[in-house]
Design a protein around this motif. Structure first.
Motif, PDB file in Angstrom:
ATOM      1  N   SER A   1       0.825  -1.207   0.000  1.00 57.96           N
ATOM      2  CA  SER A   1       0.000   0.000   0.000  1.00 57.96           C
ATOM      3  C   SER A   1       0.854   1.250   0.000  1.00 57.96           C
ATOM      4  O   SER A   1       0.523   2.245  -0.663  1.00 57.96           O
ATOM      5  N   GLU A   2       1.959   1.212   0.740  1.00 57.25           N
ATOM      6  CA  GLU A   2       2.844   2.374   0.757  1.00 57.25           C
ATOM      7  C   GLU A   2       3.383   2.669  -0.635  1.00 57.25           C
ATOM      8  O   GLU A   2       3.421   3.828  -1.078  1.00 57.25           O
ATOM      9  N   ARG A   3       3.801   1.631  -1.357  1.00 54.87           N
ATOM     10  CA  ARG A   3       4.316   1.840  -2.721  1.00 54.87           C
ATOM     11  C   ARG A   3       3.236   2.438  -3.620  1.00 54.87           C
ATOM     12  O   ARG A   3       3.519   3.327  -4.444  1.00 54.87           O
ATOM     13  N   ARG A   4       2.014   1.954  -3.468  1.00 57.98           N
ATOM     14  CA  ARG A   4       0.916   2.479  -4.277  1.00 57.98           C
ATOM     15  C   ARG A   4       0.646   3.945  -3.936  1.00 57.98           C
ATOM     16  O   ARG A   4       0.465   4.784  -4.827  1.00 57.98           O
ATOM     17  N   TYR A   5       0.644   4.274  -2.643  1.00 58.74           N
ATOM     18  CA  TYR A   5       0.417   5.658  -2.229  1.00 58.74           C
ATOM     19  C   TYR A   5       1.550   6.565  -2.682  1.00 58.74           C
ATOM     20  O   TYR A   5       1.318   7.726  -3.049  1.00 58.74           O
ATOM     21  N   GLN A   6       2.782   6.052  -2.669  1.00 63.57           N
ATOM     22  CA  GLN A   6       3.925   6.872  -3.070  1.00 63.57           C
ATOM     23  C   GLN A   6       3.824   7.277  -4.533  1.00 63.57           C
ATOM     24  O   GLN A   6       4.244   8.374  -4.916  1.00 63.57           O
ATOM     25  N   ARG A   7       3.250   6.394  -5.350  1.00 57.29           N
ATOM     26  CA  ARG A   7       3.096   6.719  -6.779  1.00 57.29           C
ATOM     27  C   ARG A   7       2.148   7.893  -6.981  1.00 57.29           C
ATOM     28  O   ARG A   7       2.255   8.631  -7.965  1.00 57.29           O
ATOM     29  N   PHE A   8       1.203   8.052  -6.048  1.00 56.60           N
ATOM     30  CA  PHE A   8       0.223   9.141  -6.152  1.00 56.60           C
ATOM     31  C   PHE A   8       0.381  10.125  -4.995  1.00 56.60           C
ATOM     32  O   PHE A   8      -0.586  10.779  -4.598  1.00 56.60           O
ATOM     33  N   ARG A   9       1.584  10.248  -4.484  1.00 54.19           N
ATOM     34  CA  ARG A   9       1.839  11.075  -3.310  1.00 54.19           C
ATOM     35  C   ARG A   9       1.402  12.523  -3.520  1.00 54.19           C
ATOM     36  O   ARG A   9       0.858  13.156  -2.613  1.00 54.19           O
ATOM     37  N   PHE A  10       1.621  13.045  -4.714  1.00 53.95           N
ATOM     38  CA  PHE A  10       1.266  14.440  -4.996  1.00 53.95           C
ATOM     39  C   PHE A  10      -0.219  14.686  -4.736  1.00 53.95           C
ATOM     40  O   PHE A  10      -0.601  15.740  -4.232  1.00 53.95           O
ATOM     41  N   PHE A  11      -1.057  13.697  -5.069  1.00 51.17           N
ATOM     42  CA  PHE A  11      -2.505  13.854  -4.904  1.00 51.17           C
ATOM     43  C   PHE A  11      -2.967  13.481  -3.493  1.00 51.17           C
ATOM     44  O   PHE A  11      -3.944  14.047  -2.993  1.00 51.17           O
TER      45      PHE A  11
END
Length: 426
Positions: free
Chosen positions: A164-174
């Motif tokens: 989940s962290e990797r997935r969130y990091q991909r969309f961190r800006f949003f």
């Protein structure tokens, strides 16, 4: 700007996901009841009741999160005797469980969809003094509306897997702007705390409290009536199974019956809407199957090979009968289900290779000889045979597992104390 884009695209996303959303609700049943609450439409009696109080708004998705919310609410009520709560949940199963177990000072409702006009209407009716989210349910409009109204926002029993962290990091800006609106994050493990910080939550707002779900002090100890004499009948239990696992368990069970003639099988599917499919598979294998609800009303359990649980929220009650418990969603599906309930019921636990949802706990249990992890059906059969033959081995597993869980003792009270310190918006 990010929130503007989110709300602009929200109706398009709803149209895209709507067919699957409705199909899931229809399969699970009960979707018509209070459906308007999902759209921020509330009846007059509810609006009047809520207008007389300021509530702590607890949000929990489904059955597991509802149980956590109820435990936390009771602990918080001990600190605040005049506490009033609103508990919102997403699923019909979660709603049913919450309605059945909610105290008189708690209002149970469906979660409003996270679209700004719906969320504004919900805030106007619920009038929350503070908001407590369970595990990982953070919605942009809910968080933004709370921030605008200066309502404190807490996340309890927070977990965040590496995936989940990797997935969130991909969309961190949003996503980071929403995460930064959290006033408190009660993380389950130090590793969870570090991950929440990396995706945007201020470190000073993150506290490691342990897991409410694993807290031995507040687990339900209810037991089922003894349908079989547990001293003379071994009973493997499949807890929260997923598609494919029931057939494997039944096949293993039939082989085990050759060595243990008095053996019985209990299966609790994660989704009760699959009952017809599961029963058809078991019938093909020649098993005599009876539904738990029928046993409760008519008896006849001793004539069955397999008891199939067809009600939600009662699995904990049935663990008392089991001799060995297999934890579902771990053999043919990914994620795994909660291994804590059978441990606290004093039962040895076996699970498959896929325990991602409880990765840290599963690794700790295995490394401390507190649970058995299997690779496939053959290794599952071998593990169950060993445990059925060796009473001492079963007791050692349970004792070691309880020692692992003791690290989370008091997690509920610690989280409640931190939520209590949050200044409510009165």
């Amino acid at each position: 700007m990010i929130r503007f884009i989110y709300n602009l695209l929200w109706p398009i996303g709803l149209l895209f996901f709507l067919p699957g959303y409705f199909m899931k609700m229809v399969r699970r049943g009960g979707y018509r009841e209070k459906f308007g609450q999902r759209l921020g439409i509330y009846d007059r009696e509810l609006r009047v009741r809520l207008s007389r109080q300021r509530s702590t708004w607890l949000h929990a998705v489904s059955v597991g999160e509802v149980n956590i919310a109820l435990k936390l609410a009771n602990a918080l009520r001990a600190l605040e005797p005049d506490l009033h709560c609103v508990l919102t949940t997403t699923t019909t199963t979660g709603f049913a469980l919450a309605t059945q177990n909610a105290p008189s000072w708690m209002e149970v409702m469906y979660t409003p969809l996270d679209y700004w006009p719906i969320m504004r209407r919900a805030f106007a009716v619920i009038r929350p003094a503070r908001i407590v989210l369970v595990e990982a349910e953070i919605w942009p409009n809910l968080a933004a509306e709370a921030h605008t109204r200066r309502i404190s926002l807490a996340l309890v029993n927070a977990r965040l897997s590496p995936r989940s962290e990797r997935r969130y990091q991909r969309f961190r800006f949003f996503l980071a702007p929403t995460f930064r609106l959290l006033d408190l994050v009660c993380a389950q493990e130090p590793e969870d705390a570090a991950r929440w910080q990396r995706i945007g939550v201020e470190r000073s707002r993150i506290k490691c409290t342990g897991s409410i779900k694993y807290d031995p002090d507040v687990q339900s100890q209810a037991v089922a009536a003894p349908l079989w004499d547990a001293s003379s009948v071994g009973a493997p239990d499949g807890g929260s199974t997923h598609r494919g696992e029931e057939e494997i368990l039944a096949t293993v069970f039939l082989r085990l019956r050759q060595q243990f003639p008095s053996l019985r099988l209990f299966i609790a599917p994660r989704h009760v809407e699959r009952l017809r499919e599961i029963r058809a598979q078991l019938d093909v294998l020649g098993l005599r199957v009876v539904l738990a609800s029928k046993v409760r009303m008519e008896g006849g359990a001793n004539e069955a090979d397999c008891l199939l649980l067809d009600t939600t929220g009662e699995l904990q009650r049935w663990y008392d009968i089991a001799t060995v418990v297999f934890v579902g969603k771990s053999l043919t599906a990914h994620g795994g289900q909660n291994p804590v309930e059978p441990i606290l019921a004093g039962k040895p636990v076996v699970f498959g290779p896929h325990m991602e949802n409880f990765g840290m706990l599963a690794r700790t249990l295995v490394s401390r000889h507190a649970a058995i992890q299997v690779r496939d059906a053959d290794s599952l059969e071998r593990a169950i045979v060993e445990l059925l033959r060796d009473t001492d081995a079963r007791q050692r597993l349970v004792q070691n597992a309880r020692e692992v869980l003791s690290m989370h003792k008091g997690a509920t009270e610690r989280a409640a104390a931190l939520v209590h310190q949050i200044k409510p918006n009165c």
